[in-house]
Scaffold this active site. Structure first.
Site, short mmCIF file in Angstrom:
data_model
loop_
_atom_site.label_atom_id
_atom_site.label_comp_id
_atom_site.label_asym_id
_atom_site.label_seq_id
_atom_site.Cartn_x
_atom_site.Cartn_y
_atom_site.Cartn_z
N LYS A 123 -35.29 19.43 -7.17
CA LYS A 123 -36.08 18.62 -6.25
C LYS A 123 -36.28 17.26 -6.90
O LYS A 123 -37.07 17.11 -7.83
CB LYS A 123 -37.43 19.28 -5.94
CG LYS A 123 -38.20 18.53 -4.87
CD LYS A 123 -39.34 19.35 -4.32
CE LYS A 123 -39.95 18.73 -3.08
NZ LYS A 123 -40.53 17.40 -3.31
N LYS A 297 -32.49 27.15 -0.96
CA LYS A 297 -32.10 27.11 0.46
C LYS A 297 -31.23 28.32 0.75
O LYS A 297 -30.35 28.64 -0.07
CB LYS A 297 -31.31 25.83 0.76
CG LYS A 297 -32.10 24.55 0.51
CD LYS A 297 -31.23 23.31 0.63
CE LYS A 297 -32.07 22.07 0.29
NZ LYS A 297 -31.26 20.86 0.15
N CYS A 418 -55.90 -2.41 -43.68
CA CYS A 418 -55.97 -3.12 -44.97
C CYS A 418 -56.78 -4.41 -44.88
O CYS A 418 -57.00 -5.07 -45.89
CB CYS A 418 -54.56 -3.42 -45.48
SG CYS A 418 -53.71 -4.71 -44.57
N CYS A 433 -49.76 -6.89 -38.64
CA CYS A 433 -50.54 -7.00 -39.86
C CYS A 433 -49.72 -7.80 -40.84
O CYS A 433 -48.53 -7.53 -41.03
CB CYS A 433 -50.81 -5.59 -40.39
SG CYS A 433 -51.25 -5.57 -42.13
#
Ligand code: IVH
Length: 687
Positions: A123, A297, A418, A433
């Site tokens: 589906k 089906k 840090c 950083c």
């Protein structure tokens, strides 16, 4: 029996809420709740109406199928209505058993009769479409709309490469094909990545993006969205002997040139369905597109006719759902995670929620701008999406749930680990950083990467253990791993003597590696697995790579100026040179070989790109064949690409190749090329 007042009110409330959500979804293209929540409300109303049929009003959302048509698109009357399917949400085998029991009852079969044969398929989670071909030519494409009247979207559907404009073979007078337009997950991720890069709003999910792209007035917009298609059904036909079975119909559609999904089978009785349901569930995350369940089906189409319909649902088909891939939960907080290259990524901490089959407590928010664009606030109810093995993501806030107590997120100006300054380059989406290897988080991530599976693959040396080692100052660089003793490790939390010994043995074993793994393990920015492989092949040894300048690096396939610059900068950094020297001193070794010679063979000097699923070769096998023939395999299509090898469900790369006029090969044509023969190109002259 009179309907209790409370139930009358509950039905009215459910109906009003469903209509509000449906309007937001279909007309405003701005969903207010996850689909799963909508489905729950819908099912609650359905159940209520089943118990008290008097409550069923003609304007109830249960009595319509799709959404209201967009006012600007022309209406199309469907010659054969487009139906919906009854959905089983039962997690167990129960769904298949209940369906089979209903079918058998409907056909008047008893226990002595043989098993019913079913066509089992996926589906797909996209947009249902009806394609009308007259004398083999696509004349009309329409959405489902309310099932009777849809919208004319011929102009946008024509831009989808996977939908044939002309049928192959003997075309019937009239053939209406039904199927699903969808977007592959990788295409969706790429589309969103490029939206983010350009500072534009990202799309919600592949389904919405596909639907939005089709229901456009301007086909130029649709053309820029990588869409795919699967055929799964039939509308009106004329001048054609329709196949007797549904599986036969799917084969016939494939014969006309439609993509038909390979994940399908004919199942005998409920046992076959249960098996299919389980098999697909296990594979769900690995599929390249979203599915929300499987469909069963009745295979024999004369039996389908015999079973007929109840209201607007066929009695011969059912959808059996899997857990939803989007759910709603509360955003408890936003924390900053520091990556290997120092990137500061906001991560959502969530109230635990079951989504896509697992319980999710964290999700990525990508970067600061993305949080602003989505207007996500701490304390919001948010929609969380987890599909495939992609990291869970926040789709957006549910504004209706805001009460004013929510807080806006502020990006920190320093690294939370840090304390170094966070810097954000002018063209960069992320802040980083600036602490480099001074930052414990970056060190930790660098070592986690070094030990990871595709790098040195040190078994048992997990993230938590590495965190402890870095925190306690026992390991500062990857080279320090090689002097760890069993006693040092055994002294750590949750480490027994035995597992410590295993880790030391694994570290020892990792000394014997390959140049490719070693280069990848260094964690150079923008050097992934495949670039590491190219570098190792090209230079043959580490010293040649260390000595390469930008020009020498750019001679490597797929290495452009940005990657070359990252590599040169990495090796220019004395600290990195020290770590490499220490690693060599620790005894890490690999086989070196002669640098790659100018290749010879039928594909010498050619660059190919491989995409989609090939009928018999895996991508790695195809790559090996191309390389053995002297060719190179690149990751993306550009003007430099000589051929695109395209398999089933090829997406944006195929569209790009077509737009650049790059010849497209199927697997057979690739074999011909490898053999040095003629190529039988797939590129259609009609597109
Ligand atoms: S058959 C009469 N097959 O599911 C049956 N539908 O409620 C008509 N869908 O929106 C549908 N995959 O777009 C069928 N393999 C599949 C499907 C499928 C997805 C969608 C369809 C419709 C909904 C049915």
């Amino acid at each position: 029996m009179a309907v209790p007042d409370s139930e009358v009110q509950r039905a009215a409330a459910l109906r009003a809420e469903l209509l509000r959500h449906a309007h937001a979804y279909y007309v405003l293209d701005a969903p207010t709740v996850p689909d799963a929540e909508y489905d729950r409300l819908f099912e609650a109303l359905q159940a209520l109406e089943r118990d008290f049929p008097e409550l069923r009003t003609p304007d109830s959302p249960t009595q319509r199928i799709g959404g209201a048509p967009l006012p600007e698109l022309a209406e199309v009357q469907h010659a054969v209505p487009m139906l919906s399917i009854y959905t089983e949400t039962d997690k167990s085998a129960q769904g298949a058993l209940a369906f089979d029991a209903r079918v058998r009852r409907g056909l008047g079969l008893d226990d002595t009769d043989p098993a019913v044969r079913y066509s089992a398929e996926l589906k797909f989670d996209g947009l249902a479409i009806s394609l009308r071909y007259e004398h083999g030519v696509l004349v009309r494409a329409a959405t489902r709309g309310d099932g009777q009247t849809g919208e004319d979207v011929t102009h946008t559907v024509r831009t989808i490469g996977q939908i044939p404009l002309r049928l192959q073979g003997d075309a019937p007078e009239v053939l209406e094909v039904r199927g699903e337009i969808y977007m592959r997950r990788d295409d969706f991720e790429r589309l969103n990545a490029s939206q983010r890069e350009r500072g534009e709003k990202t799309f919600v999910n592949p389904r919405n993006t596909a639907a939005g792209a089709i229901r456009q007035l301007d086909p130029a917009i649709t053309r820029r969205r990588p869409l795919s298609f699967f055929a799964y059904g039939l509308g009106q036909t004329a001048g054609w002997t329709e196949p007797a079975t549904h599986s036969g119909l799917l084969d016939a559609l494939a014969g006309f040139g439609f993509p038909v999904c390979e994940h399908r089978c004919v199942a005998e009785g409920p046992a076959g369905l249960i098996d299919f349901h389980a098999r697909i569930e296990a594979q769900r995350d690995a599929l390249p597109y979203d599915i929300d369940g499987v469909v069963y089906k009745v295979d024999d189409r004369s039996l389908q006719r015999e079973l007929g319909f109840v209201s607007r649902e066929p009695r011969w088909a059912v959808a059996h759902k899997y857990p939803a891939q989007e759910e709603m939960t509360r955003l408890l907080d936003i924390e900053i995670q520091v990556g290997r290259t120092g990137a500061l990524t906001p991560v959502a901490r969530l109230a635990p929620v079951f989504v896509g089959g697992v319980t999710v407590t964290n999700a990525t928010l990508h970067n600061e701008d993305e949080i602003r664009r989505k207007d996500v606030r701490i304390g919001d109810q948010v929609i969380v999406r987890r599909a495939g093995d992609v990291i869970p993501e926040i789709v957006g806030p549910v504004l209706a749930h805001r009460d004013g107590s929510e807080r806006e997120f502020v990006m920190p100006t320093t690294c939370p680990v840090c304390g170094s300054h966070a810097v954000r380059g002018e063209d960069e989406a992320v802040a980083r950083c600036s602490g480099g290897l001074f930052c414990a988080a970056q060190r930790t991530q660098a070592i986690i990467h070094f030990a990871s599976r595709k790098a040195l693959d040190i078994e048992g040396l997990g993230d938590k253990l590495i965190e402890q080692l870095v925190e306690q100052g026992l390991v500062k660089t990857a080279a320090d791993l090689f002097s760890l003793s069993v006693d040092t490790l055994a002294a750590l939390e949750r480490m027994a003597q035995k597992s410590a010994a295993n880790v030391v043995a694994a570290i020892d074993k990792s000394r014997n590696t390959t140049l490719q793994r070693f280069i990848y393990a260094l964690g150079i920015r923008n050097v992934g697995e495949s670039t590491a492989r190219d570098l190792a092949r090209h230079f043959g040894g580490l010293d040649a790579l260390l000595g390469a300048d930008v020009a020498a690096l750019e001679a490597v396939p797929d290495v452009g100026p940005i990657v070359a610059k990252c590599i040169v900068e990495f090796f220019a950094e004395p600290h990195n040179r020290d770590v490499i020297a220490a690693l060599r001193a620790a005894g890490i070794c690999w086989e070196e070989h002669e640098p790659a010679q100018a290749a010879s063979g039928p594909l010498a000097g050619k660059t190919l790109v491989i995409t989609g699923t090939l009928p018999s070769l895996s991508r790695d096998e195809a790559r090996a064949l191309v390389e053995a023939a002297g060719g190179k395999v690149a990751g993306s299509v550009s003007k430099k690409t000589d051929y695109l090898v395209a398999g089933e469900a090829a997406g944006s790369k195929l569209a790009k190749a077509e737009s650049l006029g790059v010849p497209v090969l199927d697997e057979a044509a690739l074999h011909a090329l490898l053999a040095g023969g003629d190529t039988n190109l797939l590129t259609e002259s009609s597109t």
